[in-house]
Design an enzyme around this catalytic site. Sequence first.
Site, mmCIF file in Angstrom:
data_model
loop_
_atom_site.group_PDB
_atom_site.id
_atom_site.type_symbol
_atom_site.label_atom_id
_atom_site.label_comp_id
_atom_site.label_asym_id
_atom_site.label_seq_id
_atom_site.Cartn_x
_atom_site.Cartn_y
_atom_site.Cartn_z
ATOM 1 N N SER A 28 1.284 -0.993 0.170
ATOM 2 C CA SER A 28 -0.007 0.550 -0.638
ATOM 3 C C SER A 28 0.429 1.283 -0.059
ATOM 4 C CB SER A 28 -1.189 -0.404 0.987
ATOM 5 O OG SER A 28 -1.812 1.026 1.244
ATOM 6 N N ASP A 51 -12.547 0.316 1.273
ATOM 7 C CA ASP A 51 -11.347 -0.962 0.572
ATOM 8 C C ASP A 51 -11.136 -0.619 -1.413
ATOM 9 O OD1 ASP A 51 -9.696 -3.723 0.375
ATOM 10 O OD2 ASP A 51 -11.796 -4.002 -0.900
ATOM 11 N N HIS A 91 -7.598 -4.609 -0.786
ATOM 12 C CA HIS A 91 -6.386 -4.046 -0.278
ATOM 13 C C HIS A 91 -6.212 -4.426 0.698
ATOM 14 C CE1 HIS A 91 -4.347 -0.252 -1.117
ATOM 15 N NE2 HIS A 91 -3.709 -0.609 0.236
#
Length: 364
Positions: free
Chosen positions: A212, A309, A343
Site C-alpha cells: 500500500s 477498500d 486492498h
Amino acid sequence: MVPDSAPPGGWLPSEPSERRTSGGRGPAADTHPQEVTVTANHPTRRSILKSAGGLGAALALGGASVLATASTAHAADDGFGLHITDRGEADARMWYYRFHTAEIGWDPAVNVLLPDDYHTSGRTYPVLYLLHGGLQDFIEFDHRGVRDWTIGKPLIVVMPDGGQAGWYSNPVSTNVGPRNWESFHINQLIPWVDANFRTFAEPEGRAVSGFSMGGFGALKYAAKYWGHFASVSAHSGPASLRRDNGAVVHWANVSAAVKDLAGGTIYGAPLWDQARVTADNPVERLESYRNKRIFLVAGTSPDPTNPFDTFNETAVLAGQREFRALLDGAGIPYEAHEESGGHFIRPDMMRRDIDGIIGRLRKA
C-alpha cells in the site's frame, strides 16, 4: 469480497506504538490465502552495476565505514545520527531497535529479521527493506508471517516505522516538528544497517518492497535513489500520482494533515510542489527502473460495500496498469500479478516476491 478479518491497511497509516516490540513473538496465521494469477511475467536477472559502481554507491551513503561488516552477530551501536533508546536482541532471528533521531519528532523503531544461520555462518547477506502500509507500523509484517515466509532463506529483512501518514517523504510543511521519513530511511537507516550487520553495502545487495503506502514508498525510493536498490516491489501500492486529477497526491496531503502533520502537507496545498511530485511519481521516472527487477501486485475485486477498500484498490489497479503500459512502451521488463480481492497483504505473493528477490540479488 474482503473477509471481515482483513487488515484495514490502506494509505492512511496507524498511530505510532511507542513501545511495541516483536522479539520472540510467533507470526500470525495467514488470513488471506490467494490463488496466484499471473497476467504479465517479464522476469529479468541482468546486473545493473559493476562492482566499482557498487563501491561508489556505498561510499556515497556514508563513507568507508559503511562497508565494514561484523564477523559475528553483535549488539548494534549508535551511528549515522541514530541513538538507540531501546533494543531487543534476545530472539534468535528478530532483533528490535528504537532510535532517537533529529529527523523524526518521536522515536521510531525497526525490526531486523536475520537468517536462520546468521549467528553461525559468518556469511554476508543481501537485504530486503520491507515498508508497511496504512494503519500499520514496523511490527505489521511480523504479525502477517514474515518469519515463516523467510525460513531457510539467505536474506536479512529490515522493517522500519514509516509514520502515521508519512508517505515515505520529507513533507513540505509540518506543525508537529520533524517528520522526515525519507531522510531517516535513506541517509540514516541504510548505512546504519550496513555498519552493524553483515550486508552487501551496494545496490546489488539491496531490495525494497512494501504494501500500500509502503508499495508507493518502495517505487519512489527505487527510482529517486537509483543506485541503492536492484529490486523493487509494490504490493497494492499506487504507481501514478497525477492520474484521476491527482487523487493520490490529494489523499497523501489530506491523510498526512489529519494523522501526522497537524495541518501540514506532504506535497503542499493548495498549490503542489510540482518538482517534488515529479521526483516521487513512478510513471514519470521510467528510466530509473531500467535493469531493476520490478514486481507488481494489485487486486481486481475490492469489496463494493467498503468505500475505503474500493477507493484504494481501484486507484492502485488503474495506476499500476498505466505504469505497466509505460514500462512496456519503454521496453523495461517486469513481473505483474492481478489477484482477486481488494486492498490487503497477500502472503502467497509475498513469498513469491521474496524468492524472486533472492534470485536477483547477490548470493550470501
